[in-house]
Design an enzyme around this catalytic site. Structure first.
Site: not given
Ligand SMILES: Cc1ncc(COP(=O)(O)O)c(C=O)c1O
Length: 388
Positions: A129, A199, A223
């Site tokens: 991520w 994040d 989540k």
């Molecule tokens: C730590 C993290 N950041 C970003 C995301 C991306 O999120 P989204 O699907 O809401 O764009 C995720 C998705 O699992 C994630 O676990």
């Protein structure tokens, strides 16, 4: 029959109805699979039931909440309540705005640099991520990678004290919990006057955090907070001044903050779900109480791994093992597919590791219960006994 006898009879009848309802709810909970999916993921049954009960006729208005104006009093109450519960449960100080946006955390990978980056910014590269956030930031300006976990295959995190902002950096970005790698910052770098941006998509509200140490926090809801479709952004108000008027309106934090996330139609349904989840977390005792439960559940699975005499192994540095996403491998990796298939038959679903890394992963967000986790650890012990 006296009035007292009639009252006693109706009290008994009401009591009977109540215990039948509790029993039915217990049966419903017991009959559902235990959902270890990484997201969208478990939502408390009482929240799902409340959404379902109120879907057609919201609070006797005759209409559903999802078909009334987002500028009317019925929705407004839900919106304000969600914001104020978030402020309360996360301890968001004065001088910060709480926004509900669309586009997922993925849009924040772009919005953060578009709004905040003036030249360069620092990023900790801690896994999948973080890499995605870095890729988007590079489209806007210069990225300094202040930590790179690639040499350890993203199995570890740095000592926060060793992570320092570079001269002239606009902010320093971390991913508080790497959902795929299963690593989690247990404490955060001190970045001084350089805003710390996090994040927190996969561990928001899973533990108390000192929001005043951050310039900006963002998290997709799906989540720990509720249904997918809404993303939480908490931003320190002085940083809103960095948003340039030349940005597209939706991409501009200042536009959303000024309109209290009602610049355009907000994601009404997931915000309603978030509000109900927050009410449930408040009843449970808030972030500190859920953190305790989360840590106990994670410890239960890590203990099952450690006590398996090598049948299972954790690829992650013990100092930064995630309390949200527990990842592990089997000694015989060829048995992993069988483990996941048999677990599914036993009602334990979503245990397959992310396709990019393989292995097994149990995502145990706020809605998971110790009963659910114990069903997993007893299945793990049983599987190891039969296949070890
Ligand atoms: C730590 C993290 N950041 C970003 C995301 C991306 O999120 P989204 O699907 O809401 O764009 C995720 C998705 O699992 C994630 O676990």
């Amino acid at each position: 029959m006296t009035i007292a006898e009639i009252m006693l009879g109706s009290n008994k009848a009401a009591g009977l109805v109540r215990s039948r309802k509790i029993l039915k709810k217990q049966e419903l909970i017991m009959s559902r699979p235990i959902n270890f999916s990484a997201g969208p993921s478990m939502i408390p049954v009482e929240v799902l039931e409340s959404l379902s009960a109120d879907m057609v006729n919201y609070k006797a208005t005759g209409l559903s909440l999802v078909e009334v104006s987002h500028r009317g009093p019925v929705y407004d109450e839900v919106h304000q309540e969600a914001v104020s519960l978030l402020r309360e449960l996360l301890g968001v100080p004065e001088g910060y705005s709480v926004l509900f946006l669309g586009g997922g955390a993925t849009l924040q990978f772009s919005m953060v640099p578009m709004n905040l980056m003036k030249g360069s910014a620092d990023y900790a590269n801690t896994g999948t991520w973080a890499k995605k956030a870095i890729a988007e930031a590079k489209k806007v300006g210069q990225v300094n990678v202040v930590f790179d976990g690639s040499s350890s295959n993203f199995s570890s995190l740095p000592d926060p004290a060793s992570v320092k902002p570079s001269p002239g950096s606009s902010y320093l970005h971390i991913t508080s919990n790497e959902t795929i790698g299963g690593i989690q910052w247990k404490s955060f770098p001190d970045t001084g006057s350089v805003p710390l941006v996090a994040d927190m998509s996969s561990d928001i509200l899973s533990r108390p955090v000192d929001v005043s140490r951050f310039g900006l926090i963002y998290a997709g809801a799906q989540k720990n907070l509720g249904p997918s479709g809404v993303t939480l952004v908490i931003i320190r108000d002085d940083l809103l001044e960095r948003s340039s008027d030349s940005l597209g309106a939706y991409l501009n934090y200042a536009v959303h903050a000024k309109a209290n996330s009602l610049y355009n139609t907000p994601p009404v349904f997931p915000i309603w779900g978030v509000k109900l989840v927050l009410e449930q977390i408040k009843k449970r005792g808030g972030a500190a109480a859920v953190a305790k439960e989360n840590a106990a559940q994670a410890a239960e699975i890590y203990n099952a791994i450690e006590s398996s005499e090598g049948f299972y192994r954790s690829p992650v540095d013990p100092a930064c093992r995630s309390d949200m996403n527990v990842v592990w491998r089997l000694k015989e990796e060829s048995l992993e597919a069988e483990f996941i298939a048999q677990a599914g038959k036993a009602g334990l679903i979503g245990l397959k590791g992310h396709r990019s890394v393989g292995g097994c992963r149990a995502s145990i967000y706020n809605a998971m219960t110790m009963e659910g986790v114990k069903r997993l650890t007893s299945f793990m012990a049983d599987f190891a006994r039969k296949n070890g």
